[in-house]
Scaffold this active site. Structure first.
Site, PDB file in Angstrom:
ATOM      1  N   PRO A 194      71.114  27.344 202.582  1.00 46.60           N
ATOM      2  CA  PRO A 194      72.373  27.286 201.828  1.00 46.60           C
ATOM      3  C   PRO A 194      73.508  26.769 202.692  1.00 46.60           C
ATOM      4  CG  PRO A 194      71.964  29.521 202.538  1.00 46.60           C
ATOM      5  CD  PRO A 194      70.798  28.701 203.028  1.00 46.60           C
ATOM      6  N   CYS A 195      73.458  25.552 203.072  1.00 42.55           N
ATOM      7  CA  CYS A 195      74.473  25.064 204.001  1.00 42.55           C
ATOM      8  C   CYS A 195      75.838  24.960 203.333  1.00 42.55           C
ATOM      9  CB  CYS A 195      74.065  23.753 204.638  1.00 42.55           C
ATOM     10  SG  CYS A 195      73.126  22.678 203.608  1.00 42.55           S
TER      11      CYS A 195
END
Length: 117
Positions: free
Chosen positions: A54-55
DNA sequence: CGAGTGACAGGAC
DNA sequence: TGTCCTGCCACTC
């Protein structure tokens, strides 16, 4: 965990809880090397595994979204964060006081022992 | 194997 | 969170 520093970054990023964000520097610090901030960014830039990492929850120290985004641009990143309950200021930043991930190793369950093997 | 690169941070002013 | 400047180190070519 000597497969590369990148992998360690990914492991931490994956542990960021929904509705929270972390800074590159913070992640670097968690990994025990505050100066790795740039490397953290570099690692996420590579982002070999967008569906697992989940950047969008990782922002720079100003609480502002990064210029490029592997999933489809800043817009997409912003929408994902809003979808998690994070409110954006009109200048495109977020309130770090509220949303910055305060958790550290204790919370994410990663133990340095693991990093050793 | 050397040089360049980069989603950054932090101190100085 | 004003701007400018320097340090930083893994990774790629």
């Amino acid at each position: 965990m000597r497969d590369g520093f990148f992998k360690q970054v990914y492991d931490v990023v994956k542990e960021i809880p929904k509705g929270k964000v972390a800074t590159y520097g913070q992640i670097a610090k968690i990994l025990g090397a505050p100066k790795f901030s740039q490397i953290v960014g570099y690692a996420l830039h590579s982002n070999p595994n967008p569906k697992e990492i989940p950047c969008h929850r990782v922002v720079n120290r100003f609480g502002q979204l990064s210029g490029s985004f592997a999933f489809g641009g800043r817009d997409e990143q912003r929408r994902r964060l809003e979808n998690e309950g994070i409110i954006f200021e009109k200048d495109g930043t977020i309130d770090m006081k509220k949303y910055q991930w305060t958790g550290e190793l204790d919370d994410i369950g990663i133990v340095f022992e693991n990093l050793d093997k």
